[in-house]
Design an enzyme around this catalytic site. Structure first.
Site, PDB file in Angstrom:
ATOM      1  N   TYR A  90      49.091  12.274  61.885  1.00 35.09           N
ATOM      2  CA  TYR A  90      48.076  13.065  60.923  1.00 35.09           C
ATOM      3  C   TYR A  90      47.825  13.141  60.003  1.00 35.09           C
ATOM      4  O   TYR A  90      47.215  13.625  59.658  1.00 35.09           O
ATOM      5  CB  TYR A  90      48.118  14.815  62.191  1.00 35.09           C
ATOM      6  CG  TYR A  90      47.862  15.124  63.727  1.00 35.09           C
ATOM      7  CD1 TYR A  90      46.495  15.406  64.162  1.00 35.09           C
ATOM      8  CD2 TYR A  90      48.513  14.505  64.729  1.00 35.09           C
ATOM      9  CE1 TYR A  90      46.112  15.872  65.280  1.00 35.09           C
ATOM     10  CE2 TYR A  90      48.089  14.531  65.839  1.00 35.09           C
ATOM     11  CZ  TYR A  90      46.846  15.536  65.904  1.00 35.09           C
ATOM     12  OH  TYR A  90      46.654  15.892  67.168  1.00 35.09           O
ATOM     13  N   LYS A 105      49.689  20.770  76.831  1.00 37.95           N
ATOM     14  CA  LYS A 105      50.212  19.273  77.733  1.00 37.95           C
ATOM     15  C   LYS A 105      51.700  19.429  78.730  1.00 37.95           C
ATOM     16  O   LYS A 105      51.998  19.931  77.994  1.00 37.95           O
ATOM     17  CB  LYS A 105      50.255  17.701  77.073  1.00 37.95           C
ATOM     18  CG  LYS A 105      48.740  17.907  76.510  1.00 37.95           C
ATOM     19  CD  LYS A 105      49.262  16.192  75.508  1.00 37.95           C
ATOM     20  CE  LYS A 105      48.034  15.413  74.726  1.00 37.95           C
ATOM     21  NZ  LYS A 105      47.967  14.676  74.413  1.00 37.95           N
ATOM     22  N   ARG A 133      41.983  20.468  64.868  1.00 33.55           N
ATOM     23  CA  ARG A 133      43.207  20.118  64.880  1.00 33.55           C
ATOM     24  C   ARG A 133      43.622  19.618  64.089  1.00 33.55           C
ATOM     25  O   ARG A 133      44.752  19.884  62.951  1.00 33.55           O
ATOM     26  CB  ARG A 133      43.469  20.079  66.530  1.00 33.55           C
ATOM     27  CG  ARG A 133      44.884  19.803  66.545  1.00 33.55           C
ATOM     28  CD  ARG A 133      45.178  19.375  68.037  1.00 33.55           C
ATOM     29  NE  ARG A 133      46.793  18.608  68.346  1.00 33.55           N
ATOM     30  CZ  ARG A 133      47.610  18.968  68.991  1.00 33.55           C
ATOM     31  NH1 ARG A 133      47.582  20.574  68.565  1.00 33.55           N
ATOM     32  NH2 ARG A 133      48.762  19.125  69.067  1.00 33.55           N
ATOM     33  N   HIS A 137      38.464  18.737  68.254  1.00 30.05           N
ATOM     34  CA  HIS A 137      40.074  17.890  67.628  1.00 30.05           C
ATOM     35  C   HIS A 137      39.797  17.891  65.856  1.00 30.05           C
ATOM     36  O   HIS A 137      41.177  17.986  65.239  1.00 30.05           O
ATOM     37  CB  HIS A 137      40.347  16.438  68.048  1.00 30.05           C
ATOM     38  CG  HIS A 137      41.638  15.869  68.086  1.00 30.05           C
ATOM     39  ND1 HIS A 137      42.752  16.944  68.502  1.00 30.05           N
ATOM     40  CD2 HIS A 137      41.799  14.995  67.213  1.00 30.05           C
ATOM     41  CE1 HIS A 137      43.930  16.061  68.628  1.00 30.05           C
ATOM     42  NE2 HIS A 137      42.991  15.248  67.827  1.00 30.05           N
ATOM     43  N   HIS A 197      54.260  18.668  68.663  1.00 31.85           N
ATOM     44  CA  HIS A 197      54.420  17.809  69.565  1.00 31.85           C
ATOM     45  C   HIS A 197      55.747  17.942  69.805  1.00 31.85           C
ATOM     46  O   HIS A 197      56.891  18.030  69.155  1.00 31.85           O
ATOM     47  CB  HIS A 197      53.768  16.992  68.518  1.00 31.85           C
ATOM     48  CG  HIS A 197      52.516  16.155  68.010  1.00 31.85           C
ATOM     49  ND1 HIS A 197      51.858  16.714  66.726  1.00 31.85           N
ATOM     50  CD2 HIS A 197      51.130  16.772  68.608  1.00 31.85           C
ATOM     51  CE1 HIS A 197      50.802  16.295  66.591  1.00 31.85           C
ATOM     52  NE2 HIS A 197      50.215  16.442  67.581  1.00 31.85           N
ATOM     53  N   ARG A 221      44.498  22.487  70.664  1.00 30.52           N
ATOM     54  CA  ARG A 221      43.883  21.306  71.559  1.00 30.52           C
ATOM     55  C   ARG A 221      42.438  22.422  72.049  1.00 30.52           C
ATOM     56  O   ARG A 221      42.925  22.939  71.981  1.00 30.52           O
ATOM     57  CB  ARG A 221      44.687  20.913  73.003  1.00 30.52           C
ATOM     58  CG  ARG A 221      45.590  19.661  71.932  1.00 30.52           C
ATOM     59  CD  ARG A 221      45.866  19.705  73.216  1.00 30.52           C
ATOM     60  NE  ARG A 221      47.858  18.246  72.971  1.00 30.52           N
ATOM     61  CZ  ARG A 221      49.110  18.871  72.943  1.00 30.52           C
ATOM     62  NH1 ARG A 221      49.623  19.832  72.544  1.00 30.52           N
ATOM     63  NH2 ARG A 221      49.820  18.352  71.873  1.00 30.52           N
TER      64      ARG A 221
END
Length: 299
Positions: free
Chosen positions: A279, A172, A247, A244, A270, A148
């Site tokens: 994705y 995150k 990614r 992004h 994730h 990210r």
């Protein structure tokens, strides 16, 4: 109870209890500030404890004039979360958003770019300029590790475990993971780090930060977007490319070349495999090839 008071409480809850990132918390805050400003402009005296569904519907009708369905859905989701928090803390007994439906939106998949297009972007970098080696290392790392943009800007020299072939990434919610890095990627980071960064005057607070701007400070997210946009224009690539995009391309290309979905999930950071599957926008031709290659009764 005033909005400002409860909002401060709520943001603390998002940070400490839910462990959300600074960017996520900022989004929740901005959406609630939109509601607060709407109430002020319309002279509606409704507190967090008394606001009702009808008032919230008026607010949503108002913002619908300027926001797309995806943005409205995000705001509704944020409002539901906020009022659930109020119930959790015994401020309210009901959630006024329970009967409010979010607009139906399809899953919008980000654009991908091919390996050839990535090579064209890199070829567009002027390596005679001071920032050239840095920008090449940035592109190689975004695509080579599937990071990210915030993970890239926060990457530290002490996070580089090149001998082991990994980098430590803070994702995150400040969750850390180790992501494998190729020798090819290591080469370009090392060139930048040893031949460019080592000769910069660096601000004390950025002494361990890998990617720096010309003033020796940490690069911003906005600067990464600008670098990529300018390279795309120079390479005459018409697609809308953002950090992004690399990614998404990283994950897609790995999958198309036979990588395991669980491994991709771990590299992307994730929590749920379902997120990783979003994705994977494989076309039918590729799925057919997988069946014919791997199914035991393919003939």
């Amino acid at each position: 109870m005033k909005w400002e008071y409860i909002l401060k409480d709520y943001l603390t809850y998002l940070k400490l209890e839910r462990g959300l990132s600074v960017n996520s918390i900022s989004s929740y805050e901005l959406d609630l500030i939109k509601l607060i400003n709407f109430l002020k402009v319309k002279s509606i005296s409704a507190s967090p404890l008394t606001i009702d569904q009808e008032t919230l519907q008026l607010f949503l009708y108002e913002i619908a004039k300027e926001l797309n369905s995806r943005s409205r859905a995000r705001i509704i989701s944020g409002l539901k979360s906020f009022f659930n928090y109020l119930i959790f803390e015994d401020y309210r007994k009901d959630n006024p958003t329970d009967l409010i439906e979010a607009p139906k939106i399809g899953r919008k998949l980000p654009e991908t770019i091919s390996v050839e297009e990535i090579d064209e972007l890199i070829a567009a970098i002027d390596l005679t300029k001071t920032e050239g080696e840095r920008n090449r290392a940035i592109i190689e790392t975004l695509y080579g590790c599937g990071l990210r943009v915030s993970e890239l800007t926060n990457l530290r020299i002490s996070d580089l475990y090149f001998e082991e072939g990994f980098i430590k990434v803070t994702g995150k919610g400040d969750k850390q993971r180790f992501v494998p890095i190729s020798d090819y990627n290591i080469k370009y980071i090392t060139i930048y780090k040893d031949q460019v960064r080592a000769h910069q005057e660096i601000k004390p607070e950025a002494s361990d930060t890998l990617f720096l701007n010309r003033r020796g400070a940490q690069l911003t997210r906005a600067m990464i977007f600008t670098i990529i946009r300018q390279l795309a224009e120079k390479a005459n690539i018409r697609k809308k490319i953002s950090p992004h995009t690399f990614r998404h391309s990283f994950a897609t290309h790995l999958l198309e070349n036979g990588a395991d979905l669980r491994a991709i999930q771990q590299m992307l950071g994730h929590e749920s495999i379902t997120t990783t599957e979003i994705y994977m926008h494989m076309d039918r031709t590729y799925l057919r090839e997988v069946l014919e290659t791997y199914h035991p009764k393919k003939t």
